[in-house]
Design an enzyme around this catalytic site. Structure first.
Site, short mmCIF file in Angstrom:
data_model
loop_
_atom_site.label_atom_id
_atom_site.label_comp_id
_atom_site.label_asym_id
_atom_site.label_seq_id
_atom_site.Cartn_x
_atom_site.Cartn_y
_atom_site.Cartn_z
N ARG A 120 1.64 -10.74 8.03
CA ARG A 120 1.65 -9.59 7.12
C ARG A 120 2.99 -8.87 7.27
NH1 ARG A 120 -2.97 -9.03 9.99
NH2 ARG A 120 -2.25 -7.09 10.96
N HIS A 126 -5.17 -6.11 14.02
CA HIS A 126 -4.01 -5.23 13.89
C HIS A 126 -3.42 -5.00 15.27
CE1 HIS A 126 -2.20 -2.28 10.93
NE2 HIS A 126 -1.51 -2.08 12.02
N ARG A 130 -9.57 1.11 16.21
CA ARG A 130 -9.52 1.83 14.94
C ARG A 130 -10.61 1.29 14.04
NH1 ARG A 130 -3.90 2.41 11.66
NH2 ARG A 130 -4.45 0.30 11.04
N CYS A 185 13.41 24.53 1.48
CA CYS A 185 12.52 25.25 0.57
C CYS A 185 11.63 24.27 -0.19
CB CYS A 185 13.34 26.07 -0.42
SG CYS A 185 14.59 27.11 0.34
N TYR A 210 15.27 31.39 3.17
CA TYR A 210 14.13 32.12 3.70
C TYR A 210 14.26 32.33 5.21
CZ TYR A 210 11.60 31.33 -0.69
OH TYR A 210 11.21 31.32 -2.00
N ASP A 256 11.63 23.44 -3.41
CA ASP A 256 12.30 22.64 -4.43
C ASP A 256 13.78 22.44 -4.16
OD1 ASP A 256 9.93 22.54 -6.11
OD2 ASP A 256 10.31 24.67 -6.43
N LYS A 313 0.84 -1.20 0.00
CA LYS A 313 0.00 0.00 0.00
C LYS A 313 0.88 1.24 0.00
CE LYS A 313 -0.46 -0.02 5.05
NZ LYS A 313 -1.40 0.03 6.18
#
Length: 827
Positions: free
Chosen positions: A682, A625, A595, A770, A722, A772, A497
């Site tokens: 699992r 779980h 849950r 930042c 920044y 990027d 997942k």
């Protein structure tokens, strides 16, 4: 060199039994994995057994690929056997494989060099192959084939066309090296680096070394570093069949090769040494300690075998950091690129072709090979290229592009659907059209001098410089680590997942399917549909099914996790609309996590009653779980969850007359609670190299890399980024790295938190991350623009990043953005 079945039966002390045939088949190939068989009629299949698998179960699969000859320890009943079939019945099939390899080895008189050690075996083998291959015909073990199975297959490659063999030998427990010595029977031995790797089954480093040096009991020459005291002591203390010559090197005391100095610049290291009373030197294109040490091992070996100083040093200068891997890159027009363009010898070509076939079948694409001239093979060119053409024919390659004057001469030998030949890479590039390649897996296999990196650049999908490398071999290692802790009958569900925890769902699912996991689990239906569209056939569970996707789930055979009654009713209605019966579902029980899931006997009774009245559904599994399986301080809570699950799951299983899978354990639970394996486990984060229990036996899978875009010199008092949160206290060098929070690199890093690895040295993140890009202080690090940096990976594990961020490895991996290109490779 072919053998007959009668000859092999005699060698392995087996009984030859034939059903429906009396033919004494010639055997050219050996196989133990039915998935990788090519020329079945010439193949002998060994039905190997281990703790979790039994090769006898795959005889029919092998026979479907035209294999008629088998080595077995249990003779199949005639009524269940393929006909015709020939069986060699032995007591132990692995022993038989090793016996035929040992007999084959003794047919050849040219030197066999065996390489062992904790680290560096593969690198030393590959480099020596390059150096010695300039003047000799060398056969070597493919990739890292150094085990009880890999070494017999390596030895099987020996034939009369070679005059030197290089094999590596690895062990994992006491008693194994003596068996490898019988198979390899080396004339020369090299002991590489001594470290703490592979210690898990040994009581001490001394026990490990004493086991490893058993490889050398019949050697005539042994090369090693005298500075590794346990190695020196062990080699001095064992009994040899003859009187071997030792060639020792040292950086500390008198030796055959005494290292006097190492001087490194940005790109190279100059090594000076004293040899035979004279100072000699070597320049290598590396600066890190591991590569320098491996190069000295090679230097010592070529000197020990009589190569004269001044005759070979130029070959070292052209060595490269061999990746020893097959990279898969995303190409243009739906293509996948396998980049293996650092050499083109026949042994590595066979491995690469097999990988190409595996990827072609997994991705359901056409296969294309781009191959250069094979240089310095020492084989008659006509024989060489006819042999290569046969390799290609056996694997049903769709398209071939040959590049080089020599391969072009023998173009008629290649029988493929489509073929093109060019005298050199420049001519190919002149005729290159991107539109000529569509929906293909393309293997690039070329000698370095042909510069196939230019072709790779043209074929690749263009993305920015930040990449995440996914080591599929490490993932398989981790899978097997957990499998070894399971009972043979325990099934395994792999969690893929969230884009396989950020590593790429389809590619990961393909390797898991190839290695026969039992189930996959995704979070939402769209993830499962993508896997089905990519050809994944394994059962898939959707952990968070949504009603609007039920139709697509049914169409794509995606099995829902049912955690509330209304969800069950809605899915049942969807099945009726689709006229589908007996569709598998998985029932979630809440045993304390609060849950999702059913948590009371009355709810479960209603659930069971509803399902029993309908033929649309059947219960495939019941699970829960665990909340704190990794935390020993909360084991009482975990044990209470186990008890709750046992009590509530019984309310379901006792009401049905068929078998229902039960599973509770996650990665941490597999390691800590073996008594609760039940029918299935699992496996999640452990598969991707992060152990909740901090296991040292897992390998790193994901490495996030980038490059230095620019280096700025910042004066004292000047600020960076920044908010001016970083102010230089001294003359400072700042490296700008093209990765930011849009790529998933968190703003929780920076401003004194975290670092990146620049040439193996931590560089603190300077200022604020930042969108990027980010900045790092490299004032005290020798580096330059375009150097590679590591955000996380080997040397800086993802768990460390998680600690800096105050989170868990799951978040770090799953937030790496989709614009970061994933590159997959196998070692």
């Amino acid at each position: 060199m072919d053998y007959t079945l009668t000859e092999i039966a005699s060698i392995v002390h087996g009984q030859l039994i034939q059903y429906g045939t009396t033919t004494d088949h010639p055997v050219r190939y050996l196989a133990f994995d039915s998935r990788t068989i090519l020329s079945g009629k010439e193949t002998l299949f060994f039905a190997l057994k281990n703790g979790r698998n039994n090769g006898h179960n795959y005889i029919a699969d092998a026979n479907s690929k035209e294999v008629f000859c088998f080595v077995v320890s249990t003779l199949p009943d005639r009524s269940k056997s393929p006909v015709p079939a020939s069986y060699i019945v032995v007591e132990n099939t692995l022993t038989a494989l090793q016996m035929i390899a040992a007999a084959h080895r003794r047919r050849f008189n040219y030197p066999v060099t065996a390489i062992t050690g904790s680290n560096g075996k593969t690198m030393v083998k590959e480099w020596l192959s390059e150096i010695l291959g300039a003047s000799r015909r060398v056969v070597r073990s493919p990739r890292s084939y150094n085990s009880q199975i890999g070494n017999p297959l390596s030895v099987w490659l020996m034939d009369d066309s070679f005059d030197l063999a290089l094999f590596e030998a690895g062990i994992s427990k006491p008693g194994e090296m003596s068996r490898l010595e019988v198979i390899l029977h080396p004339d020369h031995g090299i002991f590489t680096h001594l470290g703490n790797a592979h210690l898990e089954n040994f009581s001490s480093i001394e026990e490990l070394v004493n086991e490893k040096v058993k490889l050398f009991v019949n050697c005539q020459l042994i090369v090693y570093c005298k500075d590794f005291e346990p190695v020196h002591q062990a080699l001095s203390g064992i009994s040899y069949s003859g009187n071997p010559r030792f060639f020792r090197w040292s950086a500390r005391e008198e030796a055959d090769l005494l290292i006097i100095s190492r001087k490194s610049s940005n790109l190279t290291t100059v090594i000076e040494a004293l040899f035979n009373g004279k100072i000699i030197s070597l320049v290598i294109p590396f600066t890190d300690g591991a590569h320098v040490e491996n190069a000295i091992h090679c230097w010592a070996y070529v000197l020990a075998t009589g190569m004269k100083p001044g005759s070979f040093e130029h070959l070292f200068l052209h060595l490269s950091t061999l990746s020893m891997r097959l990279e898969i890159k995303k190409g243009n027009n739906g293509c996948a690129i396998i980049d293996d363009s650092y050499n083109s010898d026949t042994a590595s070509l066979i491995n690469a072709l097999d990988f190409l076939v595996q990827q072609k079948d997994a991705q359901k694409l056409k296969s294309t090979l781009i191959l250069s001239d094979i240089l310095q093979s020492g084989i008659n060119p006509e024989l060489l290229y006819r042999e290569v053409a046969e390799y290609i024919r056996l694997r049903n390659i769709s398209k071939m592009i040959g590049i080089g004057k020599q391969i072009s001469i023998f173009s008629d030998a290649f029988q493929v659907e489509e073929k093109h030949f060019f005298p050199d890479t420049e001519e190919f590039l002149l005729h290159f059209h991107e539109s000529d390649f569509r929906d293909e897996v393309i293997l690039l296999k070329g000698a370095r001098s042909f510069r196939f990196d230019r072709i790779s650049t043209l074929l690749q999908e263009k993305r920015h410089q930040t990449i995440m490398e996914i080591n599929l071999s490490a993932m398989v290692h981790n899978l097997n680590h957990y499998r070894r802790q399971l009972r043979p009958e325990t099934k395994l569900m792999a969690m893929v997942k969230a884009f396989s925890y950020g590593t790429g769902s389809v590619e990961v699912a393909r390797i898991l399917q190839f290695h026969r996991v039992d189930y996959l689990a995704v979070a939402i239906a769209d993830e499962g549909i993508a896997l089905r569209n990519a050809g994944i056939e394994l059962p898939i569970v959707v952990m968070n099914p949504e009603e609007h996707s039920f139709g697509s789930m049914i169409e794509n055979r995606l099995e829902p996790n049912i955690y509330r009654f209304t969800l069950l009713r809605s899915f049942d209605e969807a099945l009726k609309k689709s006229a589908v019966n007996n569709f598998p579902i998985h029932i979630k029980i809440d045993t304390g996590m609060k849950r999702l899931g059913f948590d009371s006997p009355s709810e479960i009774e209603n659930l069971v009653s509803y399902i029993k009245k309908r033929d649309t559904l059947y219960v495939r599994s019941v699970f829960t779980h665990l909340a704190v399986s990794e935390d020993a301080a909360n084991d009482n809570f975990t044990l209470q969850q186990f008890e709750n699950f046992h009590r509530l799951s019984q309310l379901i299983t006792r009401e049905f007359d068929y078998s229902i899978l039960l599973h509770v354990l996650n990665s941490a639970g597999i390691e800590r609670f073996p008594e609760m394996q039940l029918n299935m486990v699992r496996l999640g984060i452990g598969l991707y190299g992060s152990s909740p229990n901090h296991s040292s036996q897992l390998k790193n899978v994901a490495t996030l890399k980038s490059t230095i875009s620019q280096i700025k010199t910042v004066q004292p008092g000047e600020s960076v980024g920044y908010g001016r949160s970083f102010v230089a206290a001294r003359l400072t060098r700042i490296a700008i790295i093209p990765i930011g929070y849009a790529d998933g690199y968190s703003r929780r890093l920076g401003n004194g938190v975290g670092s990146i690895l620049v040439n193996g040295i931590p560089a603190p993140i300077a200022g604020t991350v930042c969108m990027d890009m980010c900045m790092a202080d490299v004032t005290d690090i020798a580096c330059q623009e375009d150097d590679t940096v590591i955000l996380f990976g080997e040397g800086q594990p993802v768990g460390k990043i998680a600690e800096w961020m105050g989170t868990i490895p799951y978040e770090v991996l799953t937030t790496v953005g989709q614009r970061v290109k994933r590159i997959y490779f196998e070692e």
